[in-house]
Design a protein around this motif. Structure first.
Motif, short mmCIF file in Angstrom:
data_model
loop_
_atom_site.label_atom_id
_atom_site.label_comp_id
_atom_site.label_asym_id
_atom_site.label_seq_id
_atom_site.Cartn_x
_atom_site.Cartn_y
_atom_site.Cartn_z
N GLN A 71 0.84 -1.20 0.00
CA GLN A 71 0.00 0.00 0.00
C GLN A 71 0.87 1.25 0.00
O GLN A 71 0.60 2.21 -0.74
N ASP A 72 1.92 1.25 0.82
CA ASP A 72 2.83 2.40 0.87
C ASP A 72 3.49 2.59 -0.49
O ASP A 72 3.63 3.73 -0.97
N TYR A 73 3.91 1.49 -1.13
CA TYR A 73 4.54 1.58 -2.44
C TYR A 73 3.57 2.11 -3.48
O TYR A 73 3.93 2.92 -4.33
N MET A 74 2.31 1.65 -3.40
CA MET A 74 1.32 2.08 -4.40
C MET A 74 0.96 3.57 -4.25
O MET A 74 0.51 4.19 -5.20
N LYS A 75 1.22 4.14 -3.09
CA LYS A 75 0.97 5.57 -2.88
C LYS A 75 2.14 6.43 -3.34
O LYS A 75 2.01 7.65 -3.44
N SER A 76 3.25 5.81 -3.68
CA SER A 76 4.46 6.55 -4.05
C SER A 76 4.41 7.01 -5.51
O SER A 76 3.67 6.47 -6.34
N ASP A 77 5.21 8.02 -5.79
CA ASP A 77 5.33 8.52 -7.17
C ASP A 77 5.99 7.49 -8.06
O ASP A 77 5.69 7.40 -9.26
N GLU A 78 6.90 6.72 -7.51
CA GLU A 78 7.60 5.69 -8.27
C GLU A 78 6.61 4.69 -8.86
O GLU A 78 6.71 4.31 -10.04
N TYR A 79 5.62 4.27 -8.07
CA TYR A 79 4.62 3.32 -8.55
C TYR A 79 3.75 3.96 -9.63
O TYR A 79 3.46 3.33 -10.65
N ALA A 80 3.35 5.20 -9.42
CA ALA A 80 2.51 5.89 -10.40
C ALA A 80 3.25 6.01 -11.73
O ALA A 80 2.68 5.78 -12.81
N GLU A 81 4.54 6.35 -11.66
CA GLU A 81 5.33 6.48 -12.89
C GLU A 81 5.50 5.13 -13.58
O GLU A 81 5.34 5.02 -14.80
N LYS A 82 5.78 4.10 -12.83
CA LYS A 82 5.95 2.77 -13.41
C LYS A 82 4.67 2.29 -14.07
O LYS A 82 4.68 1.74 -15.17
N THR A 83 3.54 2.49 -13.40
CA THR A 83 2.25 2.08 -13.96
C THR A 83 1.94 2.86 -15.23
O THR A 83 1.45 2.29 -16.21
N ALA A 84 2.20 4.16 -15.21
CA ALA A 84 1.94 4.98 -16.40
C ALA A 84 2.79 4.52 -17.58
O ALA A 84 2.32 4.47 -18.72
N ARG A 85 4.02 4.14 -17.31
CA ARG A 85 4.89 3.69 -18.39
C ARG A 85 4.45 2.33 -18.92
O ARG A 85 4.38 2.12 -20.14
N GLU A 86 4.17 1.39 -17.99
CA GLU A 86 3.88 0.02 -18.42
C GLU A 86 2.48 -0.14 -19.00
O GLU A 86 2.31 -0.80 -20.02
N LYS A 87 1.51 0.41 -18.36
CA LYS A 87 0.13 0.14 -18.76
C LYS A 87 -0.41 1.17 -19.75
O LYS A 87 -1.22 0.84 -20.61
N LEU A 88 0.02 2.40 -19.61
CA LEU A 88 -0.52 3.44 -20.48
C LEU A 88 0.44 3.83 -21.59
O LEU A 88 0.07 4.56 -22.51
N GLY A 89 1.69 3.42 -21.51
CA GLY A 89 2.67 3.72 -22.55
C GLY A 89 3.11 5.17 -22.53
O GLY A 89 3.59 5.68 -23.54
N LEU A 90 2.97 5.85 -21.44
CA LEU A 90 3.39 7.25 -21.35
C LEU A 90 4.90 7.34 -21.17
O LEU A 90 5.54 6.44 -20.66
N VAL A 91 5.46 8.48 -21.62
CA VAL A 91 6.89 8.73 -21.48
C VAL A 91 7.08 10.15 -20.96
O VAL A 91 6.20 11.00 -21.09
#
Length: 106
Positions: free
Chosen positions: A75-95
């Protein structure tokens, strides 16, 4: 002489009666001891089973506490910016600005 026979017969009758009483009490005490031994054995078995169950439950508690800690860490990891960035890159293809995305050719 008759009085002596009566006294002796009374004494022997009383002695027989007291022996019967002692035998009866002894028999009752023996039966009670046997019952107590059987019950004690049964209780020892139940105690051992309860101790085993207690150990199993303690292991389950420990496992669930560890799992709870892992969930809290996630839960702590999922609240971090690192997780948000990783998810955006992997699932949404954002750069990020200035990054180039390379994809493998099929």
């Amino acid at each position: 002489m008759k009085k002596e026979k009566n006294k002796n017969s009374r004494k022997t009758a009383a002695a027989r009666q007291s022996k019967r009483t002692i035998l009866g009490i002894t028999a009752v005490v023996c039966v009670l001891m046997a019952v107590l031994l059987v019950q004690g054995s049964s209780l020892r078995g139940k105690l051992a089973a309860n101790e085993n169950r207690e150990q199993e439950l303690q292991q389950q508690i420990d496992a669930e506490q560890q799992r709870t800690e892992e969930i809290e860490d996630l839960q702590d990891y999922m609240k971090s910016d690192e997780y948000a960035e990783k998810t955006a890159r992997e699932k949404l293809g954002l750069v990020k600005d200035g990054e180039i995305l390379f994809k493998e050719a099929d």
